[in-house]
Design a protein around this motif. Structure first.
Motif: not given
Ligand code: GTP
Ligand code: MG
Length: 197
Positions: A99-116, A118-128
């Motif tokens: 979906y993320l790679l092929t959806r041509e009208n996708l303007q921006c992905v909002f990556v949600l992160i729990d503000s409570r 510390e940085p989690q590996r899985i979120d950092l890897d996804f952003c990367r």
């Protein structure tokens, strides 16, 4: 932006069955239970639009909502849900990545992160991964009402610093709460701005 209408359109497991890509689209993604569906409800002022739950893994499909007849808001299933099977997780990866790679009208992905947290590996890897693929994204820190602003800010700073190992600069970020509506206007204003460009 004033939300005049927010209408559920479809739920899908298949990328080839999505609504036609004729309007700008914004997807909300992040770990299970981070508050994606709740934030979508807060943004649209409709508590019942996206289904929420205290149990992680509630959203299982790609859900399209049509906003003001002019853009799509998309609620995605969460990643990193420990109780799901390996094959389930692989299936998630495949269809969300497609979906993320092929959806041509996708303007921006909002990556949600729990503000409570510390940085989690899985979120950092996804952003990367988003960065490597050249998919535009912004960071949305959730559940701000659950702790002091100071604590949220400290976690946000740590997350942004961690991203700097791969990125020259960090993307825009928002501190939000689905409970108090904190940050919702800013997220909507950003979408408005992208839509009008
Ligand atoms: P999945 O669909 O399972 O991936 O989860 P999700 O990311 O859509 O999370 P959901 O919106 O269902 O919220 C998970 C839980 O967190 C629910 O019990 C919500 O009420 C709670 N929650 C979400 N956002 C907030 C928030 O800003 N503040 C507080 N206090 N609770 C929140
Ligand atoms: Mg959900």
């Amino acid at each position: 932006m004033v939300i005049k209408s927010a209408i559920f359109i479809t739920s899908n497991t298949r990328v080839d069955k999505l609504p036609s890509a004729n309007l700008p689209e914004y997807a909300f993604i992040g770990r299970s239970n981070v508050g994606k569906s709740s934030l979508i409800n807060a943004l649209t002022g409709n508590r019942h639009l996206a289904k929420t739950s205290q149990t992680p893994g509630k959203t299982q499909l790609i859900n399209h909502f049509l906003i003001n007849d002019t853009w799509y808001l998309v609620d995605l299933p969460g990643y990193g849900f420990a109780k799901t099977s390996k094959s389930n997780r692989a299936a998630w990866e495949k269809f969300i990545r497609k979906y993320l790679l092929t959806r041509e009208n996708l303007q921006c992905v909002f990556v949600l992160i729990d503000s409570r947290l510390e940085p989690q590996r899985i979120d950092l890897d996804f952003c990367r991964w988003l960065g490597e693929k050249g998919i535009p994204f912004m960071l949305v820190f959730t559940k701000a009402d659950k702790q002091s602003q100071l604590k949220s800010k400290a976690n946000i700073d740590k997350f942004r610093s961690a991203l700097l190992q791969w990125f020259e600069e960090t993307p825009p970020h928002f501190l939000t709460s689905a409970e108090t509506q904190l940050g919702c206007e800013q997220v909507l204003a950003t979408i408005d701005e992208i839509n009008s460009n």
